[in-house]
Design an enzyme around this catalytic site. Structure first.
Site, PDB file in Angstrom:
ATOM      1  N   TYR A  48     -18.022 -56.713 -74.709  1.00  0.00           N
ATOM      2  CA  TYR A  48     -19.003 -55.931 -73.959  1.00  0.00           C
ATOM      3  C   TYR A  48     -19.336 -54.627 -74.672  1.00  0.00           C
ATOM      4  O   TYR A  48     -18.691 -54.256 -75.664  1.00  0.00           O
ATOM      5  CB  TYR A  48     -18.501 -55.662 -72.537  1.00  0.00           C
ATOM      6  CG  TYR A  48     -17.425 -54.586 -72.417  1.00  0.00           C
ATOM      7  CD1 TYR A  48     -16.128 -54.804 -72.855  1.00  0.00           C
ATOM      8  CD2 TYR A  48     -17.718 -53.341 -71.841  1.00  0.00           C
ATOM      9  CE1 TYR A  48     -15.143 -53.817 -72.726  1.00  0.00           C
ATOM     10  CE2 TYR A  48     -16.743 -52.364 -71.701  1.00  0.00           C
ATOM     11  CZ  TYR A  48     -15.461 -52.606 -72.146  1.00  0.00           C
ATOM     12  OH  TYR A  48     -14.500 -51.631 -72.028  1.00  0.00           O
ATOM     13  N   LYS A  78     -14.061 -54.676 -78.644  1.00  0.00           N
ATOM     14  CA  LYS A  78     -14.378 -54.245 -77.273  1.00  0.00           C
ATOM     15  C   LYS A  78     -14.372 -55.492 -76.379  1.00  0.00           C
ATOM     16  O   LYS A  78     -15.421 -56.006 -75.968  1.00  0.00           O
ATOM     17  CB  LYS A  78     -15.711 -53.483 -77.230  1.00  0.00           C
ATOM     18  CG  LYS A  78     -15.819 -52.586 -76.004  1.00  0.00           C
ATOM     19  CD  LYS A  78     -16.849 -51.513 -76.173  1.00  0.00           C
ATOM     20  CE  LYS A  78     -17.102 -50.732 -74.892  1.00  0.00           C
ATOM     21  NZ  LYS A  78     -15.972 -50.002 -74.355  1.00  0.00           N
ATOM     22  N   GLU A  82      -5.201 -43.803 -78.166  1.00  0.00           N
ATOM     23  CA  GLU A  82      -6.420 -43.472 -77.417  1.00  0.00           C
ATOM     24  C   GLU A  82      -6.076 -43.407 -75.946  1.00  0.00           C
ATOM     25  O   GLU A  82      -4.897 -43.484 -75.575  1.00  0.00           O
ATOM     26  CB  GLU A  82      -7.511 -44.506 -77.704  1.00  0.00           C
ATOM     27  CG  GLU A  82      -7.133 -45.915 -77.302  1.00  0.00           C
ATOM     28  CD  GLU A  82      -8.236 -46.955 -77.531  1.00  0.00           C
ATOM     29  OE1 GLU A  82      -9.410 -46.578 -77.668  1.00  0.00           O
ATOM     30  OE2 GLU A  82      -7.907 -48.150 -77.547  1.00  0.00           O
ATOM     31  N   LEU A  93     -10.200 -48.366 -80.125  1.00  0.00           N
ATOM     32  CA  LEU A  93     -11.620 -48.674 -80.168  1.00  0.00           C
ATOM     33  C   LEU A  93     -12.344 -47.570 -80.945  1.00  0.00           C
ATOM     34  O   LEU A  93     -12.116 -46.388 -80.666  1.00  0.00           O
ATOM     35  CB  LEU A  93     -12.177 -48.748 -78.741  1.00  0.00           C
ATOM     36  CG  LEU A  93     -13.621 -49.204 -78.677  1.00  0.00           C
ATOM     37  CD1 LEU A  93     -13.716 -50.712 -78.827  1.00  0.00           C
ATOM     38  CD2 LEU A  93     -14.274 -48.779 -77.370  1.00  0.00           C
TER      39      LEU A  93
HETATM   40  N1  PDD Z   1     -14.936 -47.441 -72.423  1.00  0.00           N
HETATM   41  N2  PDD Z   1     -11.375 -46.547 -75.975  1.00  0.00           N
HETATM   42  C1  PDD Z   1     -11.416 -47.425 -74.955  1.00  0.00           C
HETATM   43  C2  PDD Z   1     -10.232 -48.298 -74.716  1.00  0.00           C
HETATM   44  C3  PDD Z   1     -12.568 -47.510 -74.142  1.00  0.00           C
HETATM   45  O1  PDD Z   1     -12.608 -48.393 -73.134  1.00  0.00           O
HETATM   46  C4  PDD Z   1     -13.660 -46.623 -74.392  1.00  0.00           C
HETATM   47  C5  PDD Z   1     -14.904 -46.646 -73.566  1.00  0.00           C
HETATM   48  C6  PDD Z   1     -13.569 -45.723 -75.459  1.00  0.00           C
HETATM   49  C7  PDD Z   1     -14.694 -44.783 -75.812  1.00  0.00           C
HETATM   50  O2  PDD Z   1     -15.760 -45.472 -76.431  1.00  0.00           O
HETATM   51  P1  PDD Z   1     -17.266 -44.963 -76.326  1.00  0.00           P
HETATM   52  O3  PDD Z   1     -17.289 -43.533 -76.776  1.00  0.00           O
HETATM   53  O4  PDD Z   1     -18.034 -45.849 -77.258  1.00  0.00           O
HETATM   54  O5  PDD Z   1     -17.653 -45.120 -74.890  1.00  0.00           O
HETATM   55  C8  PDD Z   1     -12.410 -45.717 -76.235  1.00  0.00           C
HETATM   56  C9  PDD Z   1     -16.153 -47.703 -71.706  1.00  0.00           C
HETATM   57  C10 PDD Z   1     -16.933 -46.491 -71.371  1.00  0.00           C
HETATM   58  C11 PDD Z   1     -15.856 -48.607 -70.517  1.00  0.00           C
HETATM   59  O6  PDD Z   1     -15.012 -49.474 -70.686  1.00  0.00           O
HETATM   60  O7  PDD Z   1     -16.481 -48.448 -69.476  1.00  0.00           O
END
Ligand code: PDD
Length: 293
Positions: free
Chosen positions: A34, A153, A185, A209
């Site tokens: 996703y 992801k 993270e 991620l």
């Molecule tokens: N999640 N690490 C993890 C495990 C995440 O699920 C996310 C973001 C990030 C940050 O990535 P980005 O800056 O590209 O949003 C890091 C999204 C927002 C979610 O699962 O809803």
């Protein structure tokens, strides 16, 4: 009640009419990936980078991209146009998901013929108010119990949600994950810390991620003379940091003021966060006016 319009396998439908088979491999195996893409005033933040990360995730799980980047963009823009009332503000985020589709029976191995399931929806982006952000949130450190491909992801988020819930059970907004003594993270965010005056974040790789927000913060730090390092750092270093932040598409840059029940430095958001959030907000203003992407 307002019913949002979603996209499912070529059709635009009211949310309550979008249905998938119980044999979908996303449902049975969490076999899919996703993306979450912010749209500020109708303009997509870093769409190209999101498309590249989607492609990397699909490659990693050996699933063909069902759409071209042009098609993804077209659907995204149509959904944004079709959902003007999603929330009170003009900011939204687009959620997209691709699974390995429906197979005739439940079987772990890939099906011979794959028809990917593609689902997209638009949600309200709760406006981020700097004053509110400034008061910060609590976090706790937890052992990173997830798998060894955290760069993907994946919709398989059981580890992440259990960790996030454990944080909530301890009155914390987010968990900071520790893998072999190193900070990776958050449960749904990337982590930054200010250590000896230097902004630090873990290097990308299979343990985290590669956040689009993380990369943007680094880019903006470089452009604005904020010294930073991408390097491994330990839980011990984290515990002595003068600032800690989370970054994500939906939370932007969130300061952590309480870690494991103890104040981070003086228990208030710090000066480097203050500088970075202004730079980030200015970037969003430019994006809204079409000056950046
Ligand atoms: N999640 N690490 C993890 C495990 C995440 O699920 C996310 C973001 C990030 C940050 O990535 P980005 O800056 O590209 O949003 C890091 C999204 C927002 C979610 O699962 O809803």
């Amino acid at each position: 009640m307002y019913m949002s319009i979603v996209y499912l396998n070529g059709e635009y439908l009211p949310l309550d009419q979008a249905k998938i088979s119980v044999l979908d491999r996303g449902f049975l195996f969490a076999d899919g990936v996703y993306e979450v893409i912010p749209a500020y005033g109708g303009r997509l933040l870093r769409m190209q980078e999101h498309m590249q990360r989607l492609q990397n995730s699909l490659d990693a799980i050996r699933l063909e991209n069902p759409l071209s980047n042009e098609q993804w963009l077209e659907i995204t823009e149509k959904l944004l146009a079709d959902n003007p009332n999603t929330g009170p503000g003009e900011d939204k985020y687009v959620y997209l998901q691709v699974t390995r589709g429906v197979a005739a029976k439940r079987n772990h191995g890939f099906p011979d013929e794959v028809n990917q399931t593609v689902f997209m929806m638009v949600s309200e982006m709760v406006p981020v108010d700097k004053e509110e952000l400034r008061s910060g949130v609590a976090a706790i450190t937890l052992d990173d119990i997830r798998w060894k491909a955290c760069n993907v992801k994946s919709i398989s988020l059981l580890g992440n949600i259990l960790l996030r819930q454990q944080a909530h059970d301890n009155e914390a907004a987010e968990a900071i994950l520790i893998n072999d003594g190193l900070v990776t993270e958050g449960a749904a965010s990337n982590v930054f810390a200010v250590i000896n005056g230097m902004l630090v974040t873990a290097p990308t790789g299979s343990r985290l991620l590669p956040g689009i927000t993380r990369d943007l913060i680094i880019e903006l730090a470089a452009e604005n003379g904020v010294a930073y390092e991408e390097r491994d750092f330990t839980e011990e270093e984290l515990l002595s940091a003068s600032e800690i932040w989370f970054s994500s598409s939906t939370k932007e840059i969130m300061p952590v003021v309480l870690l494991n029940g103890k104040p981070v430095a003086n228990g208030q958001s710090g000066p480097i966060w203050e500088k970075m959030i202004d730079i980030y907000q200015a970037y969003k203003v430019k994006l809204r006016s079409g000056e950046s992407s």
